[in-house]
Design a protein around this motif. Structure first.
Motif, PDB file in Angstrom:
ATOM      1  N   ASP A  55     -70.186 -27.657  45.860  1.00  0.00           N
ATOM      2  CA  ASP A  55     -71.394 -27.031  45.337  1.00  0.00           C
ATOM      3  C   ASP A  55     -72.436 -26.758  46.414  1.00  0.00           C
ATOM      4  OD1 ASP A  55     -70.569 -27.047  42.601  1.00  0.00           O
ATOM      5  OD2 ASP A  55     -70.956 -29.192  42.556  1.00  0.00           O
ATOM      6  N   LEU A  56     -72.199 -27.218  47.628  1.00  0.00           N
ATOM      7  CA  LEU A  56     -73.170 -27.037  48.705  1.00  0.00           C
ATOM      8  C   LEU A  56     -73.003 -25.640  49.294  1.00  0.00           C
ATOM      9  CD1 LEU A  56     -72.731 -30.525  50.423  1.00  0.00           C
ATOM     10  CD2 LEU A  56     -74.215 -29.889  48.514  1.00  0.00           C
ATOM     11  N   ASN A  57     -74.069 -24.847  49.248  1.00  0.00           N
ATOM     12  CA  ASN A  57     -73.934 -23.455  49.675  1.00  0.00           C
ATOM     13  C   ASN A  57     -74.536 -23.172  51.047  1.00  0.00           C
ATOM     14  OD1 ASN A  57     -76.646 -23.598  49.070  1.00  0.00           O
ATOM     15  ND2 ASN A  57     -76.545 -22.265  47.273  1.00  0.00           N
ATOM     16  N   ASP A  58     -74.771 -24.222  51.828  1.00  0.00           N
ATOM     17  CA  ASP A  58     -75.192 -24.066  53.214  1.00  0.00           C
ATOM     18  C   ASP A  58     -73.949 -23.905  54.085  1.00  0.00           C
ATOM     19  OD1 ASP A  58     -75.573 -25.595  55.952  1.00  0.00           O
ATOM     20  OD2 ASP A  58     -77.535 -24.810  55.372  1.00  0.00           O
ATOM     21  N   PRO A  59     -73.935 -22.966  55.030  1.00  0.00           N
ATOM     22  CA  PRO A  59     -72.720 -22.715  55.818  1.00  0.00           C
ATOM     23  C   PRO A  59     -72.179 -23.934  56.549  1.00  0.00           C
ATOM     24  CG  PRO A  59     -74.306 -20.937  56.120  1.00  0.00           C
ATOM     25  CD  PRO A  59     -75.009 -21.995  55.335  1.00  0.00           C
ATOM     26  N   ASP A  60     -73.066 -24.742  57.153  1.00  0.00           N
ATOM     27  CA  ASP A  60     -72.600 -25.929  57.878  1.00  0.00           C
ATOM     28  C   ASP A  60     -71.828 -26.865  56.956  1.00  0.00           C
ATOM     29  OD1 ASP A  60     -73.728 -25.003  60.190  1.00  0.00           O
ATOM     30  OD2 ASP A  60     -75.547 -26.235  60.036  1.00  0.00           O
ATOM     31  N   TRP A  61     -72.400 -27.102  55.777  1.00  0.00           N
ATOM     32  CA  TRP A  61     -71.776 -28.039  54.854  1.00  0.00           C
ATOM     33  C   TRP A  61     -70.552 -27.433  54.170  1.00  0.00           C
ATOM     34  CZ3 TRP A  61     -73.107 -33.099  54.431  1.00  0.00           C
ATOM     35  CH2 TRP A  61     -74.290 -33.493  55.055  1.00  0.00           C
ATOM     36  N   SER A  62     -70.583 -26.145  53.930  1.00  0.00           N
ATOM     37  CA  SER A  62     -69.411 -25.495  53.325  1.00  0.00           C
ATOM     38  C   SER A  62     -68.200 -25.606  54.240  1.00  0.00           C
ATOM     39  CB  SER A  62     -69.720 -24.017  53.040  1.00  0.00           C
ATOM     40  OG  SER A  62     -70.747 -23.892  52.081  1.00  0.00           O
ATOM     41  N   ALA A  63     -68.417 -25.430  55.545  1.00  0.00           N
ATOM     42  CA  ALA A  63     -67.309 -25.553  56.497  1.00  0.00           C
ATOM     43  C   ALA A  63     -66.754 -26.966  56.511  1.00  0.00           C
ATOM     44  CB  ALA A  63     -67.783 -25.141  57.887  1.00  0.00           C
ATOM     45  N   LEU A  64     -67.636 -27.959  56.470  1.00  0.00           N
ATOM     46  CA  LEU A  64     -67.184 -29.352  56.470  1.00  0.00           C
ATOM     47  C   LEU A  64     -66.458 -29.679  55.170  1.00  0.00           C
ATOM     48  CD1 LEU A  64     -70.224 -31.179  58.098  1.00  0.00           C
ATOM     49  CD2 LEU A  64     -68.022 -30.627  59.122  1.00  0.00           C
ATOM     50  N   CYS A  65     -66.907 -29.122  54.059  1.00  0.00           N
ATOM     51  CA  CYS A  65     -66.233 -29.366  52.785  1.00  0.00           C
ATOM     52  C   CYS A  65     -64.824 -28.786  52.806  1.00  0.00           C
ATOM     53  CB  CYS A  65     -67.038 -28.755  51.642  1.00  0.00           C
ATOM     54  SG  CYS A  65     -66.379 -29.129  50.010  1.00  0.00           S
ATOM     55  N   ALA A  66     -64.682 -27.596  53.397  1.00  0.00           N
ATOM     56  CA  ALA A  66     -63.353 -26.987  53.490  1.00  0.00           C
ATOM     57  C   ALA A  66     -62.404 -27.868  54.288  1.00  0.00           C
ATOM     58  CB  ALA A  66     -63.460 -25.605  54.120  1.00  0.00           C
ATOM     59  N   LEU A  67     -62.906 -28.461  55.358  1.00  0.00           N
ATOM     60  CA  LEU A  67     -62.088 -29.384  56.148  1.00  0.00           C
ATOM     61  C   LEU A  67     -61.763 -30.642  55.347  1.00  0.00           C
ATOM     62  CD1 LEU A  67     -63.910 -29.086  59.595  1.00  0.00           C
ATOM     63  CD2 LEU A  67     -61.582 -28.322  59.080  1.00  0.00           C
ATOM     64  N   ALA A  68     -62.753 -31.161  54.613  1.00  0.00           N
ATOM     65  CA  ALA A  68     -62.542 -32.377  53.827  1.00  0.00           C
ATOM     66  C   ALA A  68     -61.499 -32.161  52.743  1.00  0.00           C
ATOM     67  CB  ALA A  68     -63.858 -32.830  53.212  1.00  0.00           C
ATOM     68  N   GLN A  69     -61.448 -30.954  52.190  1.00  0.00           N
ATOM     69  CA  GLN A  69     -60.487 -30.660  51.126  1.00  0.00           C
ATOM     70  C   GLN A  69     -59.034 -30.655  51.624  1.00  0.00           C
ATOM     71  OE1 GLN A  69     -62.449 -27.046  49.855  1.00  0.00           O
ATOM     72  NE2 GLN A  69     -63.196 -28.009  47.976  1.00  0.00           N
ATOM     73  N   GLN A  70     -58.858 -30.634  52.939  1.00  0.00           N
ATOM     74  CA  GLN A  70     -57.518 -30.743  53.502  1.00  0.00           C
ATOM     75  C   GLN A  70     -57.070 -32.202  53.618  1.00  0.00           C
ATOM     76  OE1 GLN A  70     -57.222 -28.420  57.154  1.00  0.00           O
ATOM     77  NE2 GLN A  70     -58.634 -26.876  56.341  1.00  0.00           N
ATOM     78  N   LYS A  71     -57.942 -33.114  53.165  1.00  0.00           N
ATOM     79  CA  LYS A  71     -57.673 -34.563  53.138  1.00  0.00           C
ATOM     80  C   LYS A  71     -57.247 -35.086  54.511  1.00  0.00           C
ATOM     81  CE  LYS A  71     -58.119 -36.804  50.253  1.00  0.00           C
ATOM     82  NZ  LYS A  71     -58.152 -37.466  49.007  1.00  0.00           N
ATOM     83  N   PRO A  72     -58.127 -34.937  55.504  1.00  0.00           N
ATOM     84  CA  PRO A  72     -57.835 -35.499  56.820  1.00  0.00           C
ATOM     85  C   PRO A  72     -57.991 -37.014  56.804  1.00  0.00           C
ATOM     86  CG  PRO A  72     -60.076 -34.703  56.752  1.00  0.00           C
ATOM     87  CD  PRO A  72     -59.454 -34.335  55.422  1.00  0.00           C
ATOM     88  N   ASP A  73     -57.692 -37.670  57.930  1.00  0.00           N
ATOM     89  CA  ASP A  73     -58.023 -39.084  58.075  1.00  0.00           C
ATOM     90  C   ASP A  73     -59.530 -39.228  57.879  1.00  0.00           C
ATOM     91  OD1 ASP A  73     -57.693 -41.946  59.141  1.00  0.00           O
ATOM     92  OD2 ASP A  73     -59.129 -41.064  60.559  1.00  0.00           O
ATOM     93  N   ALA A  74     -59.932 -40.016  56.886  1.00  0.00           N
ATOM     94  CA  ALA A  74     -61.332 -40.023  56.468  1.00  0.00           C
ATOM     95  C   ALA A  74     -62.263 -40.537  57.563  1.00  0.00           C
ATOM     96  CB  ALA A  74     -61.484 -40.862  55.200  1.00  0.00           C
ATOM     97  N   LYS A  75     -61.924 -41.656  58.161  1.00  0.00           N
ATOM     98  CA  LYS A  75     -62.797 -42.229  59.191  1.00  0.00           C
ATOM     99  C   LYS A  75     -62.949 -41.262  60.358  1.00  0.00           C
ATOM    100  CE  LYS A  75     -63.316 -46.468  61.978  1.00  0.00           C
ATOM    101  NZ  LYS A  75     -63.067 -45.921  63.332  1.00  0.00           N
ATOM    102  N   GLY A  76     -61.852 -40.679  60.801  1.00  0.00           N
ATOM    103  CA  GLY A  76     -61.913 -39.719  61.890  1.00  0.00           C
ATOM    104  C   GLY A  76     -62.711 -38.482  61.528  1.00  0.00           C
ATOM    105  N   PHE A  77     -62.601 -38.041  60.278  1.00  0.00           N
ATOM    106  CA  PHE A  77     -63.350 -36.871  59.818  1.00  0.00           C
ATOM    107  C   PHE A  77     -64.846 -37.100  59.958  1.00  0.00           C
ATOM    108  CE2 PHE A  77     -65.669 -35.089  56.134  1.00  0.00           C
ATOM    109  CZ  PHE A  77     -65.579 -33.736  56.428  1.00  0.00           C
TER     110      PHE A  77
END
Length: 345
Positions: A55-77
């Motif tokens: 729901d975050l519509n700021d570009p910086d946060w949208s990019a990070l959300c897209a990366l998070a949705q790929q379920k990376p290693d959480a601590k490293g993310f």
């Protein structure tokens, strides 16, 4: 506290004028400066972050959300894409807790279920000050209008449901319905705990939700008068879109997560941001949470309310939580360094 849904404009991850005033500082620290950072379950924090980051519509946060949705290693993310920032306004940190009440009720009245939980009357929406609590509960202003959502068996629990602003009602069949804040009668909230202290019944340090409930039940006549001393009255709506097994809706209109959601002041901490908690007290907490809610009493850069869950156990835990500590907001790297306070300012 009464929790209301925040307008969509708050979904924009930004910091208001208050956070840029000369009295507010932003200090970037290292992850190694976060006590017990390595011991947390970062996967659970990532799961909570994913509930609201779309729901975050700021570009910086949208990019990070897209990366998070790929379920990376959480601590490293978190370590790779964020930097911890201590946001301070001069006031000491304070952590409290909140919860979702669960009441026993029915969709029809009976000798046991006598206390109605109301929808908001249309004429009260733009009325400014409408009838106070005493009139609503003792007159026929609400009678025969079909405004009842359910009837519950305990007027004291109903009163505290209004303070929390949302909750669940367990029907005799075992089925749950969820209710959320719809509106209020416009009167200022008056603390009945403070009223008991004013009367000399308790010292300030003795007052808690459970203490107040017990006193009202032991003193039914004086207890009813005490409840009426708070003229504010809250109306509810059915929240059928949220399954009963999930958490209630927070300020971002998404379900909050037990032990991973905090309510913050969005003037300082952006909604949707991960926040590292170092709560002191009898039961210390070292945990990465997500700022997904707000509250009328949550004001300040180092102020947070921890969501403890649903039901009586969660309510007792929330009532005992009032501790100092430190909260550290995780911001995207470029934003963290752009906001950092220059030495000497």
């Amino acid at each position: 506290m009464i929790r209301t849904l925040i307008a969509a404009s708050l979904f924009v991850i930004s910091t208001s004028f208050a956070a840029f005033s000369n009295d507010v500082t932003h200090t970037v620290v290292d992850f190694q400066d976060l006590e017990d950072w390595d011991k947390d379950d970062h996967e659970k924090a990532l799961d909570a972050f994913l509930v609201t980051c779309p729901d975050l519509n700021d570009p910086d946060w949208s990019a990070l959300c897209a990366l998070a949705q790929q379920k990376p290693d959480a601590k490293g993310f978190f370590e790779l894409f964020f930097r911890p920032v201590i946001i301070e306004d001069g006031d000491p940190a304070l952590f409290t807790g909140y919860f979702e009440p669960e009441l026993s009720g029915s969709l029809s009245p009976s000798a046991r279920y006598r206390y109605p939980l109301y929808r908001q009357p249309p004429e009260s929406v733009n009325a400014g000050l409408w009838y106070p609590r005493r009139v609503i509960e003792t007159s026929n202003v609400m009678t025969g209008r079909g405004l009842e959502i359910a009837w519950v068996d305990d007027p004291v629990e109903l009163f505290f449901l209004q303070i929390q602003g949302s909750g669940r009602v367990k029907l005799p069949s075992g089925r749950m319905i969820r209710v959320g804040y719809q509106g209020a009668n416009g009167h200022e909230y008056r603390s009945i705990g403070a009223e008991l202290v004013r009367r000399g019944v308790f010292e300030a340090h003795q007052v808690s939700a459970q203490v107040i409930k017990n006193w009202v039940r032991r003193n039914p006549v004086a207890g009813q008068e005490l409840l009426w001393s708070n003229p504010s009255y809250v109306f509810f709506r059915r929240v059928d879109s949220v399954p009963a097994e999930r958490g209630p809706l927070g300020a971002m209109n998404r379900s909050v997560t037990t032990g991973r959601t905090i309510a913050v002041d969005p003037a300082f901490v952006p909604l949707g941001a991960p926040v590292w908690i170092e709560k002191e007290g009898a039961n210390p907490i070292r945990r990465l949470m997500v700022a997904q809610d707000t509250g009328s009493a949550i004001k300040g850069a180092q102020r947070a309310d921890v969501f403890m869950g649903t039901g009586d156990t969660a309510g007792r835990e929330a009532g005992r939580l009032r501790d100092p500590g430190r909260m550290v907001t995780l911001l995207p790297i470029q934003r963290a360094y752009a906001m950092e306070t220059e030495p000497g300012l």
